[in-house]
Design a protein around this motif. Sequence first.
Motif, PDB file in Angstrom:
ATOM      1  N   LEU A 167       6.724  29.299 -19.372  1.00 44.53           N
ATOM      2  CA  LEU A 167       8.085  28.991 -19.813  1.00 44.53           C
ATOM      3  C   LEU A 167       8.053  28.256 -21.150  1.00 44.53           C
ATOM      4  N   ALA A 219      13.157  25.572 -21.544  1.00 45.56           N
ATOM      5  CA  ALA A 219      13.634  26.193 -20.309  1.00 45.56           C
ATOM      6  C   ALA A 219      14.165  25.144 -19.331  1.00 45.56           C
ATOM      7  N   ASP A 261      18.388  28.331 -16.446  1.00 50.19           N
ATOM      8  CA  ASP A 261      17.827  29.559 -17.018  1.00 50.19           C
ATOM      9  C   ASP A 261      17.158  30.392 -15.927  1.00 50.19           C
ATOM     10  N   LEU A 292      18.227  34.100 -14.518  1.00 55.44           N
ATOM     11  CA  LEU A 292      17.232  35.162 -14.569  1.00 55.44           C
ATOM     12  C   LEU A 292      17.042  35.822 -13.203  1.00 55.44           C
ATOM     13  N   LEU A 300      10.534  40.958 -13.047  1.00 55.31           N
ATOM     14  CA  LEU A 300      10.480  39.908 -14.063  1.00 55.31           C
ATOM     15  C   LEU A 300       9.084  39.578 -14.595  1.00 55.31           C
ATOM     16  N   GLU A 320      10.142  38.866 -21.285  1.00 51.52           N
ATOM     17  CA  GLU A 320      10.197  37.775 -22.252  1.00 51.52           C
ATOM     18  C   GLU A 320      11.433  36.906 -22.036  1.00 51.52           C
ATOM     19  N   LEU A 321      11.221  35.605 -22.106  1.00 53.72           N
ATOM     20  CA  LEU A 321      12.294  34.619 -22.070  1.00 53.72           C
ATOM     21  C   LEU A 321      12.000  33.626 -23.188  1.00 53.72           C
ATOM     22  N   ASP A 322      12.929  33.473 -24.095  1.00 49.78           N
ATOM     23  CA  ASP A 322      12.745  32.596 -25.255  1.00 49.78           C
ATOM     24  C   ASP A 322      11.502  32.975 -26.060  1.00 49.78           C
TER      25      ASP A 322
END
Length: 81
Positions: free
Chosen positions: A10, A14, A18, A22, A64, A68-70
């Motif tokens: 993360l 985060a 968030d 998600l 998941l 990609e996250l951030d």
Amino acid sequence: MGKTVYIGNLSQAAAAEDLENLFADHGTIQSAEVVASHTLGRNRRLGVVIMSTEEEAKSAILALDGMELDGRPLTVGTARP
């Protein structure tokens, strides 16, 4: 009893919200949290989400893992004790 899912890699920014956003498309979330370092008081870049059923957890993991996250690819899997 719910199934615990581990989320790694993360970003420092985060937050639990968030993770809730998600995972919401994959089932009912019992709880979500970003783990903080006790000594530094900041995000350790990992989180835990408890899904209502094992089927929901498996669905979330398949969808998941690697997403990609951030700008960071997530590592999503079954949490181990």
